[in-house]
Design a protein around this motif. Structure first.
Motif, PDB file in Angstrom:
ATOM      1  N   SER A 251       0.826  -1.208   0.000  1.00 24.56           N
ATOM      2  CA  SER A 251       0.000   0.000   0.000  1.00 24.56           C
ATOM      3  C   SER A 251       0.862   1.260   0.000  1.00 24.56           C
ATOM      4  O   SER A 251       0.546   2.244  -0.679  1.00 24.56           O
ATOM      5  CB  SER A 251      -0.923  -0.008   1.221  1.00 24.56           C
ATOM      6  OG  SER A 251      -1.688   1.166   1.284  1.00 24.56           O
ATOM      7  N   PHE A 254       2.188   1.788  -3.437  1.00 21.86           N
ATOM      8  CA  PHE A 254       1.120   2.068  -4.388  1.00 21.86           C
ATOM      9  C   PHE A 254       0.515   3.460  -4.209  1.00 21.86           C
ATOM     10  O   PHE A 254       0.079   4.078  -5.173  1.00 21.86           O
ATOM     11  CB  PHE A 254       0.023   1.015  -4.242  1.00 21.86           C
ATOM     12  CG  PHE A 254      -1.019   1.045  -5.328  1.00 21.86           C
ATOM     13  CD1 PHE A 254      -0.710   0.613  -6.611  1.00 21.86           C
ATOM     14  CD2 PHE A 254      -2.299   1.499  -5.077  1.00 21.86           C
ATOM     15  CE1 PHE A 254      -1.668   0.632  -7.620  1.00 21.86           C
ATOM     16  CE2 PHE A 254      -3.262   1.527  -6.069  1.00 21.86           C
ATOM     17  CZ  PHE A 254      -2.944   1.090  -7.355  1.00 21.86           C
ATOM     18  N   ASN A 255       0.506   3.952  -2.965  1.00 22.21           N
ATOM     19  CA  ASN A 255      -0.211   5.193  -2.663  1.00 22.21           C
ATOM     20  C   ASN A 255       0.679   6.389  -2.348  1.00 22.21           C
ATOM     21  O   ASN A 255       0.210   7.525  -2.381  1.00 22.21           O
ATOM     22  CB  ASN A 255      -1.161   4.968  -1.476  1.00 22.21           C
ATOM     23  CG  ASN A 255      -2.264   3.974  -1.813  1.00 22.21           C
ATOM     24  OD1 ASN A 255      -2.922   4.085  -2.842  1.00 22.21           O
ATOM     25  ND2 ASN A 255      -2.457   2.991  -0.945  1.00 22.21           N
ATOM     26  N   ARG A 262       3.603   4.490  -7.697  1.00 19.18           N
ATOM     27  CA  ARG A 262       2.262   4.970  -7.374  1.00 19.18           C
ATOM     28  C   ARG A 262       1.271   4.589  -8.476  1.00 19.18           C
ATOM     29  O   ARG A 262       1.491   4.861  -9.655  1.00 19.18           O
ATOM     30  CB  ARG A 262       2.283   6.489  -7.189  1.00 19.18           C
ATOM     31  CG  ARG A 262       0.915   7.095  -6.897  1.00 19.18           C
ATOM     32  CD  ARG A 262       1.013   8.573  -6.542  1.00 19.18           C
ATOM     33  NE  ARG A 262      -0.295   9.187  -6.509  1.00 19.18           N
ATOM     34  CZ  ARG A 262      -1.166   9.050  -5.505  1.00 19.18           C
ATOM     35  NH1 ARG A 262      -0.867   8.337  -4.447  1.00 19.18           N
ATOM     36  NH2 ARG A 262      -2.346   9.642  -5.558  1.00 19.18           N
ATOM     37  N   GLN A 263       0.190   3.906  -8.064  1.00 14.95           N
ATOM     38  CA  GLN A 263      -0.876   3.458  -8.954  1.00 14.95           C
ATOM     39  C   GLN A 263      -0.350   2.547 -10.070  1.00 14.95           C
ATOM     40  O   GLN A 263      -0.938   2.452 -11.148  1.00 14.95           O
ATOM     41  CB  GLN A 263      -1.608   4.659  -9.578  1.00 14.95           C
ATOM     42  CG  GLN A 263      -2.134   5.673  -8.568  1.00 14.95           C
ATOM     43  CD  GLN A 263      -3.170   5.061  -7.630  1.00 14.95           C
ATOM     44  OE1 GLN A 263      -4.100   4.403  -8.070  1.00 14.95           O
ATOM     45  NE2 GLN A 263      -3.003   5.281  -6.328  1.00 14.95           N
ATOM     46  N   SER A 264       0.737   1.857  -9.799  1.00 11.70           N
ATOM     47  CA  SER A 264       1.362   1.017 -10.816  1.00 11.70           C
ATOM     48  C   SER A 264       0.646  -0.326 -10.949  1.00 11.70           C
ATOM     49  O   SER A 264       0.235  -0.939  -9.958  1.00 11.70           O
ATOM     50  CB  SER A 264       2.832   0.765 -10.444  1.00 11.70           C
ATOM     51  OG  SER A 264       3.387  -0.233 -11.256  1.00 11.70           O
ATOM     52  N   GLU A 265       0.544  -0.806 -12.192  1.00  8.17           N
ATOM     53  CA  GLU A 265      -0.056  -2.114 -12.450  1.00  8.17           C
ATOM     54  C   GLU A 265       0.803  -3.234 -11.882  1.00  8.17           C
ATOM     55  O   GLU A 265       0.298  -4.320 -11.588  1.00  8.17           O
ATOM     56  CB  GLU A 265      -0.245  -2.326 -13.952  1.00  8.17           C
ATOM     57  CG  GLU A 265      -1.382  -1.518 -14.554  1.00  8.17           C
ATOM     58  CD  GLU A 265      -1.679  -1.932 -15.988  1.00  8.17           C
ATOM     59  OE1 GLU A 265      -0.858  -2.689 -16.569  1.00  8.17           O
ATOM     60  OE2 GLU A 265      -2.718  -1.522 -16.522  1.00  8.17           O
ATOM     61  N   ALA A 268      -0.785  -3.391  -8.553  1.00  5.90           N
ATOM     62  CA  ALA A 268      -2.222  -3.686  -8.639  1.00  5.90           C
ATOM     63  C   ALA A 268      -2.487  -5.106  -9.116  1.00  5.90           C
ATOM     64  O   ALA A 268      -3.464  -5.747  -8.694  1.00  5.90           O
ATOM     65  CB  ALA A 268      -2.905  -2.678  -9.560  1.00  5.90           C
TER      66      ALA A 268
END
Length: 339
Positions: A251, A254-255, A262-265, A268
């Motif tokens: 997290s 990702f955030n 950040r917000q990477s596939e 995810a």
């Protein structure tokens, strides 16, 4: 600018890029146009559209992997990191024994400076290649050194893509290490996704036996806070388990606004296989680092000297002095000064 001049300039740029990508790489000026590549003597193979790689896929200096030897070395040289010890050992054992893995092994190491992230990486590499970090099949990047210019991200992306393609075509077991990985540009991370994911091959090259290691200080503060909370609850560090950290670290990557992930596939879609937390070290661990360094230098163990150096490093909380602020990072320098 005249059309002929623009064509001439474009041709010049193309020739320069091909020269950089197709020549043996030994050393690079970090501020030059080729600064994205850290060479270890390998020859980079640049694929032209529609071409294939026909080099040998064998790794001449690869040593037979033994989970027993890796465990023995981790027991002797890694201190205070029961989770990193267990997670890395289990991941490597399973991956190296699998003759047909689904995807490359992707590990992300997190923690403060001096807790053992680069140290364990060197141990892992040494147990796969005889030459360790000096192997031509091991590729070590310091992100702020080798990808320093955001304005050159397109060039960096092309170079890194070709570097990964060319070296995996030569050795399927290639290892790629990215220090300060959280500072990678999002474009570079997006480009690497295909190499890290579950594909049989890309343009005739399989990446499923390669290893990618991302090293980052990001998440270190959260790890330390959890460790401090655990200590205040009078629990032993060995009671901490992976589930205490996995979601927290993924997290954070990702955030966090400062993270290139950040917000990477890659996060995810669960492409990173394991998030390895490195806990803050205590006095006994720093002392053991000193004793291990003395042994490495061929000197006799000196408990008094080890105690002196371990006492001299900073600790937090300020009054209780439980956890080292710099881990074992300054041990070598302090030892040199005293000797």
């Amino acid at each position: 600018m005249a059309a002929a001049d623009r064509q001439s300039m474009a041709a010049g740029h193309c020739m320069l890029l091909l020269a950089l990508l197709c020549s043996p790489v030994t050393a690079l000026d970090p501020y030059s146009v080729g600064a994205a590549i850290l060479g270890t003597g390998s020859v980079l193979i640049k694929a032209l559209p529609g071409s294939q790689y026909f080099m040998s896929r064998s790794c001449g200096e690869e040593t037979p992997f033994s989970g027993y030897d890796l465990e023995k070395e981790l027991n002797e040289k890694l201190f205070g990191q029961h989770l990193a010890h267990k997670l890395v050992l289990q991941s490597l054992r399973g991956f190296m024994k699998n003759k047909n893995p689904r995807k490359p092994l992707v590990m992300s190491f997190h923690g403060w400076t001096g807790t053992g992230k680069n140290h364990i990486t060197s141990i892992v590499v040494k147990n796969i290649f005889k030459l360790g970090m000096a192997s031509e099949s091991v590729h070590f990047f310091v992100v702020t050194l080798h990808f320093p210019h955001e304005d050159h991200v397109r060039l960096h992306k092309d170079q890194l893509k070709s570097w990964i393609q060319g070296n995996v075509s030569r050795c399927e077991r290639s290892i790629f290490i990215f220090d300060e990985a959280d500072k990678l540009h999002p474009e570079l991370i997006r480009m690497m996704k295909s190499f890290l994911d579950n594909y049989n091959n890309i343009d005739g090259v399989s990446y499923r036996r390669a290893i990618f290691i991302f090293i980052s200080n990001l998440g270190g503060d959260l790890i330390n806070q959890k460790m401090l909370k655990f200590w205040k609850a009078k629990k032993k560090r060995e009671e901490l388990v992976y589930s205490d950290f996995e979601d927290m670290l993924s997290s954070e990557l990702f955030n966090n606004n400062e993270s290139g992930f950040r917000q990477s596939e890659i996060i995810a879609k669960d492409i990173i296989d394991i998030y390895v937390p490195f806990l803050p070290l205590e006095f006994i661990h720093v002392k053991n680092c000193v004793l291990a360094e003395l042994k490495r230098m061929g000197l006799p163990e000196d408990e008094t000297l080890a105690m002196e150096i371990a006492e001299d490093v900073g600790y937090f909380p300020k009054e209780e002095r439980i956890f080292s602020t710099k881990g074992c990072r300054s041990v070598g320098k302090k030892l040199d000064q005293l000797l």
